[in-house]
Design a protein around this motif. Structure first.
Motif, PDB file in Angstrom:
ATOM      1  N   SER A  81       2.684   1.620  -3.374  1.00 46.18           N
ATOM      2  CA  SER A  81       1.702   1.731  -4.669  1.00 46.18           C
ATOM      3  C   SER A  81       1.019   3.788  -4.600  1.00 46.18           C
ATOM      4  N   PHE A  82       0.782   3.825  -3.021  1.00 45.10           N
ATOM      5  CA  PHE A  82       0.656   5.415  -3.238  1.00 45.10           C
ATOM      6  C   PHE A  82       1.529   6.337  -3.487  1.00 45.10           C
ATOM      7  N   LEU A 103       0.414  -0.911  -0.251  1.00 42.96           N
ATOM      8  CA  LEU A 103       0.239  -0.081  -0.084  1.00 42.96           C
ATOM      9  C   LEU A 103       0.656   0.952   0.398  1.00 42.96           C
ATOM     10  N   LEU A 104       1.464   1.334   0.893  1.00 44.46           N
ATOM     11  CA  LEU A 104       2.910   2.493   0.933  1.00 44.46           C
ATOM     12  C   LEU A 104       3.615   2.862  -0.008  1.00 44.46           C
ATOM     13  N   ILE A 161      -1.836  14.394  -4.218  1.00 42.38           N
ATOM     14  CA  ILE A 161      -3.025  13.806  -4.043  1.00 42.38           C
ATOM     15  C   ILE A 161      -3.069  14.474  -2.185  1.00 42.38           C
ATOM     16  N   LEU A 166       1.079   5.300   6.303  1.00 45.00           N
ATOM     17  CA  LEU A 166       1.448   4.006   5.809  1.00 45.00           C
ATOM     18  C   LEU A 166       3.234   3.347   6.271  1.00 45.00           C
ATOM     19  N   ILE A 192      -0.772  10.781   4.840  1.00 46.93           N
ATOM     20  CA  ILE A 192      -0.800   9.612   4.367  1.00 46.93           C
ATOM     21  C   ILE A 192       0.309   8.996   4.399  1.00 46.93           C
ATOM     22  N   ILE A 193       1.067   9.341   3.776  1.00 48.33           N
ATOM     23  CA  ILE A 193       2.230   8.173   3.990  1.00 48.33           C
ATOM     24  C   ILE A 193       2.970   8.374   5.075  1.00 48.33           C
ATOM     25  N   VAL A 244       1.161   6.757  -7.320  1.00 49.58           N
ATOM     26  CA  VAL A 244       0.035   7.276  -7.142  1.00 49.58           C
ATOM     27  C   VAL A 244       1.143   8.524  -7.039  1.00 49.58           C
ATOM     28  N   ASN A 245       1.046   9.047  -6.122  1.00 48.72           N
ATOM     29  CA  ASN A 245       0.916  10.108  -5.870  1.00 48.72           C
ATOM     30  C   ASN A 245       2.541  10.995  -6.529  1.00 48.72           C
ATOM     31  N   ALA A 264      -0.722  14.610   1.396  1.00 51.21           N
ATOM     32  CA  ALA A 264      -0.401  13.106   0.346  1.00 51.21           C
ATOM     33  C   ALA A 264       0.691  12.490   1.651  1.00 51.21           C
TER      34      ALA A 264
END
Length: 102
Positions: free
Chosen positions: A64-65, A61-62, A74, A84, A80-81, A68-69, A77
């Protein structure tokens, strides 16, 4: 020459890196099992991958984020980082402590 993914995975198992910490000191490092876990995910064995290395999904997940970021900014962000990252590190350390206590 095009290799089928399943054939590639069969050969990839033969070339996994050994854990230097385990060879030198006799006990596993916090990253032991990650390569085998990724291999199990590619084979579709998701529960076995989690059993092998529980931090594989928070790390997935980390990363992938982060990917994407990198292409699409995002909102919030950074929070969220950080979240995660904390979840990933906590999962890695918890799993490592359980391995040491066994």
């Amino acid at each position: 020459m095009y290799l089928q993914p399943t054939i590639f995975l069969l050969y990839a198992k033969n070339y996994m890196l050994p854990c230097l910490n385990k060879k030198l000191f006799g006990f596993e490092c916090p990253g032991c099992g990650m390569q085998r876990s990724v291999s199990l995910i590619f084979q579709g064995e998701f529960l076995a991958a989690f059993t092998m290395y529980p931090a594989i999904y928070p790390l997935f997940l980390l990363f992938s984020f982060l990917l994407v970021n990198n292409f699409r900014k995002i909102k919030h962000a950074n929070q969220i980082i950080i979240t995660l990252g904390i979840v990933s590190v906590a999962t890695i350390l918890t799993n490592y402590l359980f391995k040491l206590l066994q």
